[in-house]
Design a protein around this motif. Structure first.
Motif, PDB file in Angstrom:
ATOM      1  N   LEU A   1      13.120   2.780   3.277  1.00  0.00           N
ATOM      2  CA  LEU A   1      12.062   2.414   2.327  1.00  0.00           C
ATOM      3  C   LEU A   1      11.305   1.191   2.808  1.00  0.00           C
ATOM      4  CD1 LEU A   1      13.821   2.841  -1.151  1.00  0.00           C
ATOM      5  CD2 LEU A   1      12.229   4.417  -0.029  1.00  0.00           C
ATOM      6  N   ARG A   2      12.016   0.235   3.423  1.00  0.00           N
ATOM      7  CA  ARG A   2      11.365  -0.971   3.961  1.00  0.00           C
ATOM      8  C   ARG A   2      10.366  -0.613   5.054  1.00  0.00           C
ATOM      9  NH1 ARG A   2      14.095  -5.348   1.910  1.00  0.00           N
ATOM     10  NH2 ARG A   2      16.317  -5.071   1.728  1.00  0.00           N
ATOM     11  N   GLU A   3      10.759   0.341   5.890  1.00  0.00           N
ATOM     12  CA  GLU A   3       9.880   0.780   6.990  1.00  0.00           C
ATOM     13  C   GLU A   3       8.675   1.540   6.442  1.00  0.00           C
ATOM     14  OE1 GLU A   3      10.078   0.401  10.486  1.00  0.00           O
ATOM     15  OE2 GLU A   3      11.470  -1.160   9.830  1.00  0.00           O
ATOM     16  N   GLY A   4       8.920   2.409   5.462  1.00  0.00           N
ATOM     17  CA  GLY A   4       7.854   3.233   4.902  1.00  0.00           C
ATOM     18  C   GLY A   4       7.456   4.349   5.847  1.00  0.00           C
ATOM     19  N   ASN A   5       6.472   5.123   5.427  1.00  0.00           N
ATOM     20  CA  ASN A   5       5.953   6.171   6.308  1.00  0.00           C
ATOM     21  C   ASN A   5       4.768   5.597   7.083  1.00  0.00           C
ATOM     22  OD1 ASN A   5       3.697   6.237   4.626  1.00  0.00           O
ATOM     23  ND2 ASN A   5       4.239   8.146   3.641  1.00  0.00           N
ATOM     24  N   PRO A   6       4.241   6.340   8.050  1.00  0.00           N
ATOM     25  CA  PRO A   6       3.168   5.776   8.890  1.00  0.00           C
ATOM     26  C   PRO A   6       1.899   5.393   8.129  1.00  0.00           C
ATOM     27  CG  PRO A   6       4.085   7.752   9.889  1.00  0.00           C
ATOM     28  CD  PRO A   6       4.687   7.647   8.524  1.00  0.00           C
TER      29      PRO A   6
ATOM     30  N   ASN B   1       5.063   6.346  -9.490  1.00  0.00           N
ATOM     31  CA  ASN B   1       4.044   5.306  -9.311  1.00  0.00           C
ATOM     32  C   ASN B   1       4.049   4.382 -10.520  1.00  0.00           C
ATOM     33  OD1 ASN B   1       3.097   6.166  -6.837  1.00  0.00           O
ATOM     34  ND2 ASN B   1       1.429   7.374  -7.676  1.00  0.00           N
ATOM     35  N   ARG B   2       3.778   3.118 -10.264  1.00  0.00           N
ATOM     36  CA  ARG B   2       3.652   2.121 -11.335  1.00  0.00           C
ATOM     37  C   ARG B   2       2.175   1.805 -11.539  1.00  0.00           C
ATOM     38  NH1 ARG B   2       7.837  -1.832 -12.160  1.00  0.00           N
ATOM     39  NH2 ARG B   2       6.253  -3.425 -11.883  1.00  0.00           N
ATOM     40  N   ASP B   3       1.861   1.307 -12.725  1.00  0.00           N
ATOM     41  CA  ASP B   3       0.476   0.948 -13.031  1.00  0.00           C
ATOM     42  C   ASP B   3      -0.038  -0.187 -12.151  1.00  0.00           C
ATOM     43  OD1 ASP B   3       0.376   2.903 -14.970  1.00  0.00           O
ATOM     44  OD2 ASP B   3       0.846   1.531 -16.619  1.00  0.00           O
ATOM     45  N   ASP B   4       0.880  -1.008 -11.619  1.00  0.00           N
ATOM     46  CA  ASP B   4       0.454  -2.157 -10.800  1.00  0.00           C
ATOM     47  C   ASP B   4       0.255  -1.799  -9.327  1.00  0.00           C
ATOM     48  OD1 ASP B   4       3.024  -1.876  -9.794  1.00  0.00           O
ATOM     49  OD2 ASP B   4       3.750  -3.798 -10.554  1.00  0.00           O
ATOM     50  N   GLY B   5       0.328  -0.507  -8.994  1.00  0.00           N
ATOM     51  CA  GLY B   5       0.103  -0.081  -7.611  1.00  0.00           C
ATOM     52  C   GLY B   5       1.365   0.067  -6.797  1.00  0.00           C
ATOM     53  N   GLY B   6       2.499  -0.298  -7.369  1.00  0.00           N
ATOM     54  CA  GLY B   6       3.773  -0.158  -6.666  1.00  0.00           C
ATOM     55  C   GLY B   6       4.435   1.173  -6.959  1.00  0.00           C
ATOM     56  N   VAL B   7       5.619   1.344  -6.410  1.00  0.00           N
ATOM     57  CA  VAL B   7       6.428   2.532  -6.660  1.00  0.00           C
ATOM     58  C   VAL B   7       7.787   2.067  -7.168  1.00  0.00           C
ATOM     59  CG1 VAL B   7       7.615   4.499  -5.586  1.00  0.00           C
ATOM     60  CG2 VAL B   7       5.250   4.002  -4.983  1.00  0.00           C
ATOM     61  N   GLU B   8       8.253   2.691  -8.248  1.00  0.00           N
ATOM     62  CA  GLU B   8       9.547   2.386  -8.848  1.00  0.00           C
ATOM     63  C   GLU B   8      10.510   3.498  -8.479  1.00  0.00           C
ATOM     64  OE1 GLU B   8      11.402   1.391 -13.259  1.00  0.00           O
ATOM     65  OE2 GLU B   8       9.286   1.931 -13.051  1.00  0.00           O
TER      66      GLU B   8
ATOM     67  N   SER C   1       0.859  -1.180   0.000  1.00  0.00           N
ATOM     68  CA  SER C   1       0.000   0.000   0.000  1.00  0.00           C
ATOM     69  C   SER C   1       0.899   1.235   0.000  1.00  0.00           C
ATOM     70  CB  SER C   1      -0.908  -0.027   1.228  1.00  0.00           C
ATOM     71  OG  SER C   1      -1.707   1.133   1.258  1.00  0.00           O
ATOM     72  N   VAL C   2       1.367   1.606  -1.209  1.00  0.00           N
ATOM     73  CA  VAL C   2       2.369   2.675  -1.308  1.00  0.00           C
ATOM     74  C   VAL C   2       1.966   3.789  -2.280  1.00  0.00           C
ATOM     75  CG1 VAL C   2       4.335   1.271  -0.572  1.00  0.00           C
ATOM     76  CG2 VAL C   2       3.672   1.271  -2.983  1.00  0.00           C
ATOM     77  N   GLN C   3       0.725   3.767  -2.753  1.00  0.00           N
ATOM     78  CA  GLN C   3       0.243   4.864  -3.592  1.00  0.00           C
ATOM     79  C   GLN C   3      -0.876   5.595  -2.876  1.00  0.00           C
ATOM     80  OE1 GLN C   3      -0.634   4.035  -7.698  1.00  0.00           O
ATOM     81  NE2 GLN C   3       1.319   3.009  -8.041  1.00  0.00           N
ATOM     82  N   GLY C   4      -0.886   6.928  -3.019  1.00  0.00           N
ATOM     83  CA  GLY C   4      -1.916   7.741  -2.378  1.00  0.00           C
ATOM     84  C   GLY C   4      -1.684   7.932  -0.894  1.00  0.00           C
ATOM     85  N   VAL C   5      -0.464   7.601  -0.435  1.00  0.00           N
ATOM     86  CA  VAL C   5      -0.160   7.705   0.994  1.00  0.00           C
ATOM     87  C   VAL C   5       1.107   8.537   1.244  1.00  0.00           C
ATOM     88  CG1 VAL C   5      -1.334   5.565   1.660  1.00  0.00           C
ATOM     89  CG2 VAL C   5       1.056   5.479   0.932  1.00  0.00           C
ATOM     90  N   GLY C   6       1.564   9.244   0.213  1.00  0.00           N
ATOM     91  CA  GLY C   6       2.747  10.097   0.363  1.00  0.00           C
ATOM     92  C   GLY C   6       4.065   9.350   0.332  1.00  0.00           C
ATOM     93  N   TYR C   7       4.050   8.128  -0.199  1.00  0.00           N
ATOM     94  CA  TYR C   7       5.269   7.315  -0.168  1.00  0.00           C
ATOM     95  C   TYR C   7       6.382   7.904  -1.024  1.00  0.00           C
ATOM     96  CZ  TYR C   7       8.256   3.229   0.150  1.00  0.00           C
ATOM     97  OH  TYR C   7       9.320   2.396   0.396  1.00  0.00           O
ATOM     98  N   ARG C   8       6.047   8.426  -2.214  1.00  0.00           N
ATOM     99  CA  ARG C   8       7.086   9.014  -3.067  1.00  0.00           C
ATOM    100  C   ARG C   8       7.719  10.236  -2.401  1.00  0.00           C
ATOM    101  NH1 ARG C   8       3.924  10.300  -8.229  1.00  0.00           N
ATOM    102  NH2 ARG C   8       2.442  10.694  -6.591  1.00  0.00           N
ATOM    103  N   TYR C   9       6.897  11.034  -1.715  1.00  0.00           N
ATOM    104  CA  TYR C   9       7.437  12.203  -1.011  1.00  0.00           C
ATOM    105  C   TYR C   9       8.308  11.771   0.162  1.00  0.00           C
ATOM    106  CZ  TYR C   9       4.033  14.568  -3.871  1.00  0.00           C
ATOM    107  OH  TYR C   9       3.326  15.021  -4.948  1.00  0.00           O
ATOM    108  N   PHE C  10       7.877  10.718   0.846  1.00  0.00           N
ATOM    109  CA  PHE C  10       8.672  10.130   1.922  1.00  0.00           C
ATOM    110  C   PHE C  10      10.024   9.674   1.371  1.00  0.00           C
ATOM    111  CE2 PHE C  10       9.897   5.965   3.702  1.00  0.00           C
ATOM    112  CZ  PHE C  10      10.225   6.349   5.001  1.00  0.00           C
ATOM    113  N   ALA C  11       9.997   8.961   0.230  1.00  0.00           N
ATOM    114  CA  ALA C  11      11.241   8.499  -0.395  1.00  0.00           C
ATOM    115  C   ALA C  11      12.127   9.682  -0.764  1.00  0.00           C
ATOM    116  CB  ALA C  11      10.921   7.658  -1.633  1.00  0.00           C
ATOM    117  N   GLN C  12      11.523  10.749  -1.269  1.00  0.00           N
ATOM    118  CA  GLN C  12      12.291  11.936  -1.651  1.00  0.00           C
ATOM    119  C   GLN C  12      12.947  12.581  -0.422  1.00  0.00           C
ATOM    120  OE1 GLN C  12      10.110  15.411  -3.110  1.00  0.00           O
ATOM    121  NE2 GLN C  12      11.590  15.576  -4.790  1.00  0.00           N
ATOM    122  N   MET C  13      12.219  12.685   0.672  1.00  0.00           N
ATOM    123  CA  MET C  13      12.787  13.260   1.902  1.00  0.00           C
ATOM    124  C   MET C  13      13.962  12.424   2.406  1.00  0.00           C
ATOM    125  SD  MET C  13       9.714  14.742   4.319  1.00  0.00           S
ATOM    126  CE  MET C  13       9.510  13.099   4.968  1.00  0.00           C
ATOM    127  N   LYS C  14      13.793  11.105   2.391  1.00  0.00           N
ATOM    128  CA  LYS C  14      14.861  10.217   2.845  1.00  0.00           C
ATOM    129  C   LYS C  14      16.051  10.273   1.893  1.00  0.00           C
ATOM    130  CE  LYS C  14      12.896   9.026   6.548  1.00  0.00           C
ATOM    131  NZ  LYS C  14      13.483   9.471   7.828  1.00  0.00           N
TER     132      LYS C  14
END
Length: 93
Positions: A63-68, A39-46, A14-27
């Motif tokens: 990245l493994r931990e992710g954001n909250p 974002n990928r078409d399959d719901g993941g993040v590349e 569950s990594v789309q629509g939850v700010g994951y790319r922004y989290f990755a950018q901050m890290k």
């Protein structure tokens, strides 16, 4: 500069629509990583990430931990031989 390595990372869960790319950018900024996330078409993040092995390891651990708000189910990591030069970490749309 030749101690830099580059990884191709696919994060699933569950990594789309939850700010994951922004989290990755901050890290990425925190660990001096350059590259991009999208974002990928399959719901993941590349992610393409360039940096020293030490910083890449720290970045991947975050990245493994992710954001909250995210739930990371799996991460696939491949080392890239043909390296591109990135000057920052961007989010692709």
């Amino acid at each position: 500069m030749n101690d830099l390595n580059q990884l191709h990372i696919i994060v699933s869960g569950s990594v789309q629509g939850v700010g994951y790319r922004y989290f990755a950018q901050m890290k990425a900024v925190q660990y001096e990583i350059t590259g991009w996330a999208k974002n990928r078409d399959d719901g993941g993040v590349e992610i393409i990430a360039s940096g020293t092995d030490h910083h890449l390891n720290q970045f991947v651990n975050e990245l493994r931990e992710g954001n909250p708000f995210s739930e990371v189910v799996d991460i696939q990591i491949k080392r890239i031989e043909e390296k591109n030069i990135y000057h920052s970490f961007t989010i692709k749309y």
